[in-house]
Design a protein around this motif. Structure first.
Motif, mmCIF file in Angstrom:
data_model
loop_
_atom_site.group_PDB
_atom_site.id
_atom_site.type_symbol
_atom_site.label_atom_id
_atom_site.label_comp_id
_atom_site.label_asym_id
_atom_site.label_seq_id
_atom_site.Cartn_x
_atom_site.Cartn_y
_atom_site.Cartn_z
ATOM 1 N N THR A 211 0.841 -1.201 0.000
ATOM 2 C CA THR A 211 0.000 0.000 0.000
ATOM 3 C C THR A 211 0.876 1.251 0.000
ATOM 4 N N ARG A 212 1.972 1.183 0.751
ATOM 5 C CA ARG A 212 2.891 2.332 0.765
ATOM 6 C C ARG A 212 3.445 2.595 -0.634
ATOM 7 N N PHE A 213 3.878 1.527 -1.304
ATOM 8 C CA PHE A 213 4.367 1.673 -2.679
ATOM 9 C C PHE A 213 3.290 2.324 -3.550
ATOM 10 N N ALA A 214 2.069 1.806 -3.426
ATOM 11 C CA ALA A 214 0.982 2.291 -4.287
ATOM 12 C C ALA A 214 0.743 3.788 -4.068
ATOM 13 N N LEU A 215 0.658 4.201 -2.811
ATOM 14 C CA LEU A 215 0.309 5.596 -2.526
ATOM 15 C C LEU A 215 1.438 6.553 -2.884
ATOM 16 N N THR A 216 2.685 6.133 -2.676
ATOM 17 C CA THR A 216 3.783 7.051 -2.991
ATOM 18 C C THR A 216 3.990 7.163 -4.500
ATOM 19 N N VAL A 217 3.841 6.050 -5.214
ATOM 20 C CA VAL A 217 3.967 6.138 -6.672
ATOM 21 C C VAL A 217 2.797 6.942 -7.239
ATOM 22 N N ASN A 218 1.585 6.598 -6.788
ATOM 23 C CA ASN A 218 0.395 7.277 -7.322
ATOM 24 C C ASN A 218 0.410 8.783 -7.041
ATOM 25 N N GLY A 219 0.961 9.150 -5.893
ATOM 26 C CA GLY A 219 0.919 10.564 -5.501
ATOM 27 C C GLY A 219 2.036 11.403 -6.104
ATOM 28 N N SER A 220 2.844 10.827 -6.984
ATOM 29 C CA SER A 220 3.995 11.572 -7.497
ATOM 30 C C SER A 220 3.706 12.176 -8.875
ATOM 31 N N ASP A 221 4.421 13.263 -9.187
ATOM 32 C CA ASP A 221 4.344 13.841 -10.529
ATOM 33 C C ASP A 221 5.249 13.081 -11.487
ATOM 34 N N ILE A 222 6.404 12.675 -10.974
ATOM 35 C CA ILE A 222 7.353 11.912 -11.798
ATOM 36 C C ILE A 222 7.956 10.796 -10.952
ATOM 37 N N VAL A 223 8.515 9.797 -11.617
ATOM 38 C CA VAL A 223 9.188 8.706 -10.914
ATOM 39 C C VAL A 223 10.626 8.616 -11.430
ATOM 40 N N ILE A 224 11.555 8.512 -10.477
ATOM 41 C CA ILE A 224 12.979 8.460 -10.814
ATOM 42 C C ILE A 224 13.510 7.070 -10.459
ATOM 43 N N PHE A 225 14.248 6.458 -11.359
ATOM 44 C CA PHE A 225 14.822 5.146 -11.088
ATOM 45 C C PHE A 225 16.334 5.207 -11.019
ATOM 46 N N LYS A 226 16.873 4.444 -10.067
ATOM 47 C CA LYS A 226 18.314 4.255 -10.028
ATOM 48 C C LYS A 226 18.627 3.103 -10.974
ATOM 49 N N SER A 227 18.638 3.397 -12.254
ATOM 50 C CA SER A 227 18.857 2.370 -13.266
ATOM 51 C C SER A 227 19.237 3.049 -14.576
ATOM 52 N N CYS A 228 19.530 2.244 -15.600
ATOM 53 C CA CYS A 228 19.941 2.790 -16.897
ATOM 54 C C CYS A 228 18.946 2.396 -17.973
ATOM 55 N N ASP A 229 18.576 3.358 -18.791
ATOM 56 C CA ASP A 229 17.682 3.085 -19.924
ATOM 57 C C ASP A 229 18.270 2.043 -20.866
ATOM 58 N N GLU A 230 19.592 2.032 -21.011
ATOM 59 C CA GLU A 230 20.229 1.099 -21.941
ATOM 60 C C GLU A 230 20.225 -0.327 -21.396
ATOM 61 N N PHE A 231 20.052 -0.499 -20.097
ATOM 62 C CA PHE A 231 20.082 -1.836 -19.500
ATOM 63 C C PHE A 231 18.677 -2.382 -19.290
ATOM 64 N N GLU A 232 17.817 -1.578 -18.703
ATOM 65 C CA GLU A 232 16.456 -2.016 -18.396
ATOM 66 C C GLU A 232 15.451 -1.441 -19.391
ATOM 67 N N THR A 233 15.856 -1.300 -20.639
ATOM 68 C CA THR A 233 15.037 -0.641 -21.662
ATOM 69 C C THR A 233 13.563 -1.049 -21.594
ATOM 70 N N GLU A 234 13.309 -2.362 -21.714
ATOM 71 C CA GLU A 234 11.920 -2.832 -21.798
ATOM 72 C C GLU A 234 11.191 -2.635 -20.476
ATOM 73 N N TRP A 235 11.922 -2.691 -19.368
ATOM 74 C CA TRP A 235 11.256 -2.572 -18.058
ATOM 75 C C TRP A 235 10.950 -1.120 -17.718
ATOM 76 N N LEU A 236 11.812 -0.220 -18.160
ATOM 77 C CA LEU A 236 11.492 1.197 -17.955
ATOM 78 C C LEU A 236 10.306 1.590 -18.832
ATOM 79 N N GLU A 237 10.250 1.003 -20.034
ATOM 80 C CA GLU A 237 9.062 1.237 -20.863
ATOM 81 C C GLU A 237 7.818 0.695 -20.178
ATOM 82 N N THR A 238 7.966 -0.466 -19.559
ATOM 83 C CA THR A 238 6.820 -1.069 -18.861
ATOM 84 C C THR A 238 6.325 -0.168 -17.728
ATOM 85 N N VAL A 239 7.233 0.347 -16.902
ATOM 86 C CA VAL A 239 6.745 1.207 -15.806
ATOM 87 C C VAL A 239 6.147 2.513 -16.340
#
Ligand code: NAG
Ligand code: NAG
Length: 464
Positions: A211-239
């Motif tokens: 529930t904490r994950f849901a509310l903090t993600v839902n309540g945000s304007d943007i989401v920042i990941f500690k990851s690389c677009d070149e590595f997690e390409t398909e998963w960043l597209e998924t999120v």
């Protein structure tokens, strides 16, 4: 980049665990190096431990301590997950939620008002407060994109229909991911995490992590990941698809040059040992701060390291007494078991280290890949199972074979996997892939340019 002429004021508020505080502080430094002002809020002991300011950033990063609230049953001076017994870990959430009024009044009284607040998964009440105060909101995920994709969109995390309660519930690929991806936990990887302490309900914060994950993600304007677009390409597209909001990957934020100046005697002793071994020949073994190996796991791992024949450096904080009898003597010339906090980044950076036998914590794995080390995968709990699937799918690591029911592994399986990863012919392409990750995960300039992209968006959406 003329828009960078506008300097933002950004508040940061991580969850009370070293594994969260540190990446938040790294991000703070990357932002401050561009001239933006950071107010970094946490409790006093956590700030002391993590907020070590490089001199030339000290005018830009302001650590602000909010007193840790008194909570019954918590040991004194225990302010982070490392200091709190496993059974009481939910009490830390109780304490964290009690910070709400203090944080609210601090934010209300800030003049001028900050432009953005960057927060973590646990502070489910913070997005609402920030919105009331017209402060822009960013959720910073220290978890990789595929783990967050597995958790799902906020609507699924909040729905009865998709509620995941038992370990079995986590062993199926959720309907919002491609079934062929195989992205699910093994039963034993979740059973350990979900194991309940008899007293635990008494310590409950009244809200699940999901529930904490849901509310903090839902309540945000943007989401920042500690990851690389070149590595997690398909998963960043998924999120991006699941969240329907802007998502930015900022790289894995390798520690900057300001960091690496100290040279203490403990490190000299470790280096002396590492210096004895040939380039790329040694396996570094560490499972982060939370995993505690059972008696059998400790024995099988030790015997496996003994059989593999490679030199090793094993960080074993708890459970020294579970080692096989005579182990230390038998491996004396090529193995070290270290029972204190270890300078992991420096060790992984030593030329003798070829591979990293890891619990698959995202930060640890990313750190090792940033130094081009091949991974030997042995996940135990939390997000580690999904991270393991990702690292194996990307062919930068090899998993130690386990018993499907209880997750047991044999000493032979340990020895063989270490050999394959470090020297075996079948491991060659994995070693090469891992080495290539250095350019991606280890590059400070790459993280810098990712952060530029993020800042560009943060500045624009603030109307400057
Ligand atoms: C801080 O010092 C480092 C090294 O001396 C320098 O490269 C960097 O640009 C400085 N950062 C700021 C924000 O002044
Ligand atoms: C999710 O966010 C939307 C848009 O801000 C909001 O209307 C909705 O109430 C939020 N849902 C929950 C459960 O907080």
């Amino acid at each position: 980049m003329e828009e960078q002429a506008k300097n933002l004021h950004i508040v940061m508020f991580p969850w009370l665990a070293i594994g969260h505080l540190k990446p938040f502080f790294e991000l703070a430094k990357y932002l401050a190096r561009k001239g933006h002002k950071i107010t970094f809020i946490s409790t006093p002991i956590n700030l002391q431990k993590t907020a070590k300011l490089p001199r030339n950033l000290s005018h830009l990063i302001d650590p602000v301590a909010i007193p840790f609230p008194p909570v019954d049953h918590l040991p004194p001076n225990a302010e982070s997950s490392l200091d709190v017994p496993h059974a009481m870990r939910k009490l830390l959430k109780v304490a964290f939620d009690m910070l709400q009024p203090k944080l609210r009044s601090y934010l209300e009284n800030m003049r001028p008002k900050p432009d953005w607040i960057i927060y973590d998964f646990a502070s489910h009440w913070l997005p609402r407060i920030a919105e009331e105060l017209a402060i822009k909101r960013a959720y910073f995920s220290i978890f990789c994109a595929v783990f967050m994709a597995f958790l799902g969109p906020p609507s699924a995390l909040l729905s009865e229909e998709h509620a995941r309660v038992t370990a079995e519930d986590f062993t199926v690929v959720p309907e919002w991911l491609p079934a062929s991806s195989g992205m699910a936990f093994r039963h034993y990887e979740m059973a350990r995490y979900l194991e309940k302490d008899p007293n635990e309900d008494e310590y409950d914060s009244g809200m699940t992590d999901w529930t904490r994950f849901a509310l903090t993600v839902n309540g945000s304007d943007i989401v920042i990941f500690k990851s690389c677009d070149e590595f997690e390409t398909e998963w960043l597209e998924t999120v991006r698809r699941l969240y329907q909001k802007p998502v930015f990957a900022v790289g894995v934020l390798p520690p900057g040059y300001e960091e690496c100046v100290d040279d203490d005697t403990e490190w000299s002793r470790i280096r002396e040992f590492l210096d004895l071994h040939k380039e790329g020949s040694l396996v570094y073994v560490a499972f982060g701060s939370e995993v505690v190996l059972t008696y059998k796991e400790t024995q099988d791992l030790a015997l496996g390291l003994e059989k593999c024949g490679s030199p090793f450096f094993w960080v074993l904080n708890k459970g020294y007494e579970k080692l096989p009898e005579g182990f230390g003597d038998r491996v004396r010339d090529r193995g070290a078991v270290y029972s204190k906090w270890a300078p992991q980044f420096k060790i992984l950076g030593h030329v003798a280290v070829g591979g990293f036998l890891t619990h698959c914590g995202w930060s640890s794995a990313a750190e090792a890949l940033g130094l081009g080390r091949v991974l030997i995968l042995l996940p135990f709990m939390n997000d580690q199972g999904i991270n393991c699937r990702l690292l194996e799918a990307k062919k930068v690591g090899i998993e130690i074979p386990r018993n499907e029911v209880d997750g047991a592994f044999t000493s032979d399986a340990v020895a063989e996997t270490v050999r394959t990863a470090l020297v075996g012919e079948e491991g060659r392409s994995v070693r090469e892939n891992a080495r290539k990750m250095k350019e991606l995960f280890g590059s400070e300039s790459r993280s810098n340019s990712y952060v530029d992209t993020l800042l560009h968006h943060m500045i624009q959406t603030n109307g400057f």
